[in-house]
Design a protein around this motif. Structure first.
Motif: not given
Length: 205
Positions: A89-93, A184-188
């Motif tokens: 998830e950190a890589t996405g953020r 960030e919420e959408l992606l996570e």
């Protein structure tokens, strides 16, 4: 008044800086070689001492962008460990953070139409960034039996696409003001739903 590019002795860097600023203001297709030369304080003919054309400048900016991008994602991945899910998830953020902080690089990389195989250096830089996602995906799928494990490159590509979609629709430009939820919420949330749907995250994580 002396030409700025010649005055400081590094015309190549001056042209790259000028093109990067023009990309941020006008988009990767919104400037010409003459515009870049004028911003750098040199004649258009001087550009050809270092670059074959506008696409060559954009490709170099994209290469540098992918190097920064890969460094940021790699750092985020390592900080997210030892939890495989947190690291992934950190890589996405980090993807979202990069797009916000480096819009000129981002546009050169993803919105210019430049082929990632335009030259070997650009290809290597983009591949390095892709491998950070793939490595995170491989770590996340270790609990799945090998015979049932989907290719890490496949679902890492899906997450890359999801991250890119959130950036394009809800982070950059005017559409970003209409985001129904924080990007960030959408992606996570999307990553969590996707990974659990594939059985890539144990139910107790």
């Amino acid at each position: 008044m002396p030409k700025q590019g010649y005055h400081h002795g590094n015309l190549r860097e001056a042209l790259i800086d000028a093109a990067l600023m023009l990309i941020e203001k006008q988009g990767p297709q919104g400037f010409t070689l003459s515009d870049a030369a004028k911003s750098a304080g040199v004649t258009p003919a001087a550009v050809y001492r270092h670059f074959a054309g506008r696409d060559d400048i954009i490709a170099e900016i994209a290469r540098r962008g992918f190097e920064i991008f890969a460094d940021l994602m790699d750092h985020a991945y390592k900080r997210g460990q030892p939890s495989a899910l947190a690291a992934f998830e950190a890589t996405g953020r980090a993807y979202l953070a990069f797009a916000r902080k480096f819009p000129g690089y981002y546009m050169a990389m993803f919105e210019s139409g430049i082929s990632l195989n335009a030259n070997p250096d650009l290809a290597r830089a983009s591949e390095r960034a892709r491998l950070v996602f793939t490595r995170a995906a491989e770590a996340l799928s270790q609990h799945i039996p090998v015979e049932k494990r989907p290719p890490a490159s496949m679902f890492s590509a899906h997450i890359w696409a999801m991250s890119h979609g959130v950036v394009e629709l809800f982070t950059r430009g005017a559409p970003g003001a209409r985001a129904p939820f924080p990007p960030e919420e959408l992606l996570e949330t999307g990553i969590g739903i996707y990974l659990r749907g594939l059985g890539l995250v144990p139910p107790d994580e």
